[in-house]
Design a protein around this motif. Structure first.
Motif, PDB file in Angstrom:
ATOM      1  N   TYR A  35      55.639  -6.955  80.797  1.00 54.06           N
ATOM      2  CA  TYR A  35      55.943  -5.730  80.053  1.00 54.06           C
ATOM      3  C   TYR A  35      57.083  -4.989  80.731  1.00 54.06           C
ATOM      4  N   VAL A  36      58.084  -4.603  79.953  1.00 56.36           N
ATOM      5  CA  VAL A  36      59.230  -3.856  80.469  1.00 56.36           C
ATOM      6  C   VAL A  36      59.067  -2.397  80.069  1.00 56.36           C
ATOM      7  N   ASN A  40      58.135   0.256  74.794  1.00 57.40           N
ATOM      8  CA  ASN A  40      57.149   0.770  73.854  1.00 57.40           C
ATOM      9  C   ASN A  40      56.629   2.112  74.374  1.00 57.40           C
ATOM     10  N   PRO A  41      56.980   3.218  73.724  1.00 57.18           N
ATOM     11  CA  PRO A  41      56.566   4.538  74.208  1.00 57.18           C
ATOM     12  C   PRO A  41      55.051   4.710  74.295  1.00 57.18           C
ATOM     13  N   GLN A  42      54.318   4.092  73.386  1.00 59.46           N
ATOM     14  CA  GLN A  42      52.864   4.214  73.386  1.00 59.46           C
ATOM     15  C   GLN A  42      52.262   3.529  74.622  1.00 59.46           C
ATOM     16  N   ASP A  44      53.958   2.931  77.414  1.00 56.13           N
ATOM     17  CA  ASP A  44      54.424   3.717  78.567  1.00 56.13           C
ATOM     18  C   ASP A  44      53.508   4.913  78.807  1.00 56.13           C
ATOM     19  N   HIS A  45      53.122   5.589  77.724  1.00 57.06           N
ATOM     20  CA  HIS A  45      52.213   6.731  77.834  1.00 57.06           C
ATOM     21  C   HIS A  45      50.872   6.278  78.411  1.00 57.06           C
ATOM     22  N   ALA A  46      50.369   5.145  77.924  1.00 57.64           N
ATOM     23  CA  ALA A  46      49.103   4.618  78.423  1.00 57.64           C
ATOM     24  C   ALA A  46      49.200   4.269  79.913  1.00 57.64           C
ATOM     25  N   LEU A  47      50.323   3.686  80.320  1.00 61.90           N
ATOM     26  CA  LEU A  47      50.526   3.360  81.735  1.00 61.90           C
ATOM     27  C   LEU A  47      50.496   4.616  82.602  1.00 61.90           C
ATOM     28  N   ASN A  48      51.078   5.689  82.098  1.00 62.06           N
ATOM     29  CA  ASN A  48      51.099   6.949  82.845  1.00 62.06           C
ATOM     30  C   ASN A  48      49.723   7.597  82.937  1.00 62.06           C
ATOM     31  N   LYS A  49      48.863   7.324  81.975  1.00 59.08           N
ATOM     32  CA  LYS A  49      47.561   7.999  81.896  1.00 59.08           C
ATOM     33  C   LYS A  49      46.376   7.165  82.378  1.00 59.08           C
ATOM     34  N   ILE A  50      46.528   5.857  82.488  1.00 65.03           N
ATOM     35  CA  ILE A  50      45.370   4.983  82.669  1.00 65.03           C
ATOM     36  C   ILE A  50      44.530   5.337  83.891  1.00 65.03           C
TER      37      ILE A  50
END
Length: 83
Positions: A35-36, A40-42, A44-50
């Motif tokens: 994954y780069v 995908n903004p969605q 990316d958001h999940a990566l920031n919040k997980i």
């Protein structure tokens, strides 16, 4: 859930689940490095919040958190405007 919680609580819970779902769907790509970020903004958001979401879901057997505090934590995790 719709019968026992406020509309804003339900909306935040749904967003929480959507973030977890986005991460789970992309987890294999993330784990193998395919994954780069930025593609995908969605995701990316999940990566920031997980990590925050996972921490929210963990509770020791002897820990107690009251309902109001839990809602405040959920509101802080999900900064989405209320419906």
């Amino acid at each position: 859930m719709p019968d026992i919680v406020a509309v804003d609580h339900r909306a935040r819970a749904m967003e929480f689940n959507e973030i977890l779902s986005s991460y789970n769907e992309a987890e294999d790509l993330i784990n193998i490095g395919a994954y780069v970020k930025g593609s995908n903004p969605q995701i990316d958001h999940a990566l920031n919040k997980i990590q925050s979401l996972r921490s929210f879901l963990k509770q020791d057997l002897n820990d107690g958190v009251n309902y109001k505090d839990t809602l405040n934590q959920l509101n802080n995790l999900i900064e989405k405007p209320l419906v």
